[in-house]
Design an enzyme around this catalytic site. Structure first.
Site, PDB file in Angstrom:
ATOM      1  N   HIS A   1      -1.244  -7.069   2.858  1.00 40.83           N
ATOM      2  CA  HIS A   1      -0.047  -6.439   3.394  1.00 40.83           C
ATOM      3  C   HIS A   1       1.153  -7.298   3.026  1.00 40.83           C
ATOM      4  O   HIS A   1       1.014  -8.415   2.505  1.00 40.83           O
ATOM      5  CB  HIS A   1      -0.144  -6.264   4.914  1.00 40.83           C
ATOM      6  CG  HIS A   1      -0.838  -5.007   5.332  1.00 40.83           C
ATOM      7  ND1 HIS A   1      -0.372  -3.758   4.983  1.00 40.83           N
ATOM      8  CD2 HIS A   1      -1.967  -4.808   6.079  1.00 40.83           C
ATOM      9  CE1 HIS A   1      -1.179  -2.837   5.496  1.00 40.83           C
ATOM     10  NE2 HIS A   1      -2.158  -3.442   6.157  1.00 40.83           N
TER      11      HIS A   1
ATOM     12  N   ASP B   1       7.371  -5.133   0.943  1.00 40.45           N
ATOM     13  CA  ASP B   1       7.189  -3.686   0.812  1.00 40.45           C
ATOM     14  C   ASP B   1       8.387  -3.001   0.170  1.00 40.45           C
ATOM     15  O   ASP B   1       8.236  -2.209  -0.767  1.00 40.45           O
ATOM     16  CB  ASP B   1       6.950  -3.054   2.190  1.00 40.45           C
ATOM     17  CG  ASP B   1       5.510  -3.179   2.650  1.00 40.45           C
ATOM     18  OD1 ASP B   1       4.651  -3.555   1.831  1.00 40.45           O
ATOM     19  OD2 ASP B   1       5.236  -2.897   3.829  1.00 40.45           O
TER      20      ASP B   1
END
Length: 386
Positions: free
Chosen positions: A131, A161
């Site tokens: 992540h 991200d």
């Protein structure tokens, strides 16, 4: 005039995080983007209200079963009419589904195949789960967020991200589509969050090489809350303000408006040995007034000042209201498209869609014969949310 990417067609294979964000950016700027959802995501009729995920705005939704041979064939038919496809699976997944770069570029040699992963398409970590927090760790960024003597603090998931991932995917796809217009050849764009995050750190590599950024001492440097003139401070009412008075003329204005002008200790601005003590002193000073009082004194001056606002507060601030930085769509406040264009303004013309909400109309609009559309819906290769 439509946005600057008007006329370009992009297929988004449904995913989470940076992929949808990149698709939103492309759509905001005028590209026709369709989101390909799993057939199993269709749950009967589409609700009357828009989907809740703001990042899905601006594009229609089709549900395709990519484990059905006719579903794979349908996606390849759409690829034949597209300028780009973006996907965010682990390396090898699209290939196993039969819609990898080889198959797609064989169908459409001009196609740009945009890939979004955390670690990249190759390398020792390529097939491992991860992540944002992991990607920015390995890229050498997370270690430098935080205060002296404390653990690193993840900056939400904005750096990996969205900054290092989705933004670079959108940039790479646009660059490759531009090149394809001249060469007539498509290509694969390998976007990795670890790569994007690393390049976001470029300035700090320069500062490290120049000896003005100590990577071993988090929270003690010029821009990481080490300096007393570049930090956030609590006010008398518990709210916070931000100060960024780096340049001498801006620092002089800070000294003038805080009443510290002429203080010999504060006059030695760049003496880092003084910074810890000066931070304590200036923090005590900022606690003597409320946030509104400091705003009245410092807003729109050359101090380099702004109140620290929540999302809701930012949407209501006069500057953001004047620039229409935030808009309301479907009853939801959200950021407006950016950047601004003088002639080809970016406009959001589609509320966030539900899985399969536009399956039938997308197939027809992208050139699939009406009788074949009916056959696809009957077979389950494509599902439509009636």
């Amino acid at each position: 005039m439509p946005g600057p990417l008007a006329g370009l067609r992009v297929i988004e294979i449904a995913g989470i995080g940076p992929g949808p964000f990149a698709a939103m950016l492309l759509s905001d700027l005028g590209a026709e983007v369709i989101r390909v959802e799993r057939a199993g995501a269709v749950r009967g009729a589409a609700p009357d209200k828009p989907a809740g995920d703001v990042s899905l705005r601006g594009r229609r939704n089709i549900a395709i079963d990519l484990k059905h041979p006719d579903g794979v064939a349908t996606l390849l038919d759409l690829v034949g009419a597209a300028d780009a496809l973006i996907e965010g699976f682990r390396p090898g997944v699209m290939e196993r589904l039969g819609v990898g770069p080889d198959e797609c570029l064989e169908r459409n040699p001009k196609l740009v195949f945009g890939r979004m992963t955390g670690w990249g398409q190759d390398g020792p970590y390529a097939h491992a789960a991860g992540h944002d927090i992991n990607y920015i760790s390995l890229a050498g960024a997370l270690a430098h967020f935080g205060r002296a003597g404390e653990a690193p603090v993840p900056p939400l998931n904005m750096v990996g991200d969205f900054g290092g991932g989705g933004m670079f995917l959108a940039l790479g796809v646009v660059a490759a589509m531009l090149e394809a217009k001249g060469s007539g050849q498509g290509q694969v764009v390998d976007t990795a969050m670890v790569d994007g995050t690393a390049i976001l750190m470029t300035m700090f590599w320069s500062m490290k090489a120049a000896g003005i950024f100590d990577e071993q001492q988090r929270g003690t440097n010029l821009l990481d809350t080490g300096a007393h003139f570049y930090d956030v401070y609590e006010c008398a009412d518990g709210r916070y303000i931000s100060i960024g008075s780096i340049e001498p003329q801006f620092y002089a204005e800070l000294m003038r408006l805080t009443g510290l002008e002429g203080d010999e200790q504060f006059a030695r601005q760049m003496d880092a040995t003084q910074w810890p003590e000066l931070k304590v002193r200036i923090a005590e000073l900022f606690k003597t007034k409320t946030c509104d009082e400091w705003c009245e004194l410092m807003e729109m001056t050359d101090v380099c000042f702004a109140p620290v606002l929540t999302m809701s507060e930012a949407a209501e601030h006069p500057h953001n209201v004047d620039r229409q930085t935030f808009i309301e769509l479907g009853g939801v406040t959200q950021p407006a498209p950016a950047p601004r264009f003088s002639r080809t303004a970016a406009v959001v013309d589609q509320l966030p869609a539900h899985p399969g909400q536009h399956s039938r109309e997308i197939l027809v609009d992208w050139g699939v014969a009406a009788d074949h559309v009916d056959a696809l819906l009957t077979s389950g290769a494509v599902r439509h949310a009636e």
